[in-house]
Design a protein around this motif. Structure first.
Motif, mmCIF file in Angstrom:
data_model
loop_
_atom_site.group_PDB
_atom_site.id
_atom_site.type_symbol
_atom_site.label_atom_id
_atom_site.label_comp_id
_atom_site.label_asym_id
_atom_site.label_seq_id
_atom_site.Cartn_x
_atom_site.Cartn_y
_atom_site.Cartn_z
ATOM 1 N N UNK A 178 -9.409 2.311 3.418
ATOM 2 C CA UNK A 178 -9.573 2.447 1.963
ATOM 3 C C UNK A 178 -8.376 1.914 1.169
ATOM 4 N N UNK A 179 -7.152 2.189 1.645
ATOM 5 C CA UNK A 179 -5.971 1.663 0.948
ATOM 6 C C UNK A 179 -5.902 0.145 1.053
ATOM 7 N N UNK A 180 -6.209 -0.395 2.234
ATOM 8 C CA UNK A 180 -6.196 -1.847 2.422
ATOM 9 C C UNK A 180 -7.248 -2.514 1.545
ATOM 10 N N UNK A 181 -8.445 -1.903 1.483
ATOM 11 C CA UNK A 181 -9.519 -2.462 0.655
ATOM 12 C C UNK A 181 -9.147 -2.417 -0.828
ATOM 13 N N UNK A 182 -8.507 -1.318 -1.252
ATOM 14 C CA UNK A 182 -8.078 -1.201 -2.645
ATOM 15 C C UNK A 182 -7.043 -2.269 -2.982
ATOM 16 N N UNK A 183 -6.116 -2.522 -2.056
ATOM 17 C CA UNK A 183 -5.102 -3.565 -2.271
ATOM 18 C C UNK A 183 -5.766 -4.931 -2.393
ATOM 19 N N UNK A 184 -6.696 -5.210 -1.513
ATOM 20 C CA UNK A 184 -7.402 -6.488 -1.543
ATOM 21 C C UNK A 184 -8.161 -6.673 -2.855
ATOM 22 N N UNK A 185 -8.849 -5.644 -3.289
ATOM 23 C CA UNK A 185 -9.607 -5.720 -4.543
ATOM 24 C C UNK A 185 -8.684 -5.924 -5.743
ATOM 25 N N UNK A 186 -7.551 -5.225 -5.743
ATOM 26 C CA UNK A 186 -6.598 -5.359 -6.852
ATOM 27 C C UNK A 186 -6.040 -6.775 -6.921
ATOM 28 N N UNK A 187 -5.644 -7.321 -5.785
ATOM 29 C CA UNK A 187 -5.111 -8.687 -5.765
ATOM 30 C C UNK A 187 -6.172 -9.684 -6.204
ATOM 31 N N UNK A 188 -7.398 -9.512 -5.718
ATOM 32 C CA UNK A 188 -8.486 -10.417 -6.107
ATOM 33 C C UNK A 188 -8.745 -10.338 -7.614
ATOM 34 N N UNK A 226 0.847 -1.177 0.000
ATOM 35 C CA UNK A 226 0.000 0.000 0.000
ATOM 36 C C UNK A 226 0.893 1.240 0.000
ATOM 37 N N UNK A 227 0.302 2.385 -0.251
ATOM 38 C CA UNK A 227 1.044 3.646 -0.216
ATOM 39 C C UNK A 227 1.190 4.109 1.222
ATOM 40 N N UNK A 228 2.352 4.591 1.584
ATOM 41 C CA UNK A 228 2.565 5.167 2.899
ATOM 42 C C UNK A 228 2.700 4.136 4.001
ATOM 43 N N UNK A 229 2.833 4.641 5.207
ATOM 44 C CA UNK A 229 2.976 3.765 6.378
ATOM 45 C C UNK A 229 1.904 4.140 7.404
ATOM 46 N N UNK A 230 0.669 4.182 6.933
ATOM 47 C CA UNK A 230 -0.463 4.540 7.784
ATOM 48 C C UNK A 230 -1.500 3.438 7.746
ATOM 49 N N UNK A 231 -2.287 3.367 8.774
ATOM 50 C CA UNK A 231 -3.417 2.428 8.779
ATOM 51 C C UNK A 231 -4.547 3.098 8.006
ATOM 52 N N UNK A 289 0.409 -9.419 -0.292
ATOM 53 C CA UNK A 289 0.176 -8.044 0.161
ATOM 54 C C UNK A 289 1.143 -7.731 1.295
ATOM 55 N N UNK A 290 1.698 -6.529 1.267
ATOM 56 C CA UNK A 290 2.603 -6.083 2.315
ATOM 57 C C UNK A 290 2.047 -4.812 2.936
ATOM 58 N N UNK A 291 1.967 -4.797 4.268
ATOM 59 C CA UNK A 291 1.453 -3.646 4.990
ATOM 60 C C UNK A 291 2.532 -3.146 5.941
#
Length: 65
Positions: A19-29, A11-16, A38-40
């Motif tokens: 929306x970014x986590x959901x976008x990453x999940x959707x992209x991977x799916x 994901x972008x940045x080092x914040x919780x 996925x790396x957080x």
């Protein structure tokens, strides 16, 4: 696709950020590739994340921050 290698996406940045986590999940799916990881990266509650001021236990204070 390289069947023998993994690709790590971050994901972008080092914040919780849900929306970014959901976008990453959707992209991977959407890519349907079993070799994606996925790396957080997050330093939530800074004193615990960087071990300053003797904070070295994930206690109730760390969990709330």
């Amino acid at each position: 696709m390289n069947a023998k290698r993994y690709l790590m996406l971050s994901t972008l940045g080092d914040i919780a950020s849900k929306p970014l986590d959901d976008a990453m999940s959707a992209e991977i799916a959407s890519l349907n590739d079993p070799n994606l990881i996925a790396s957080f990266h997050y330093y939530g509650y800074w004193p615990f994340g960087v071990n300053i001021a003797g904070v070295d236990t994930f206690d109730a204070t760390s969990q709330q921050n």
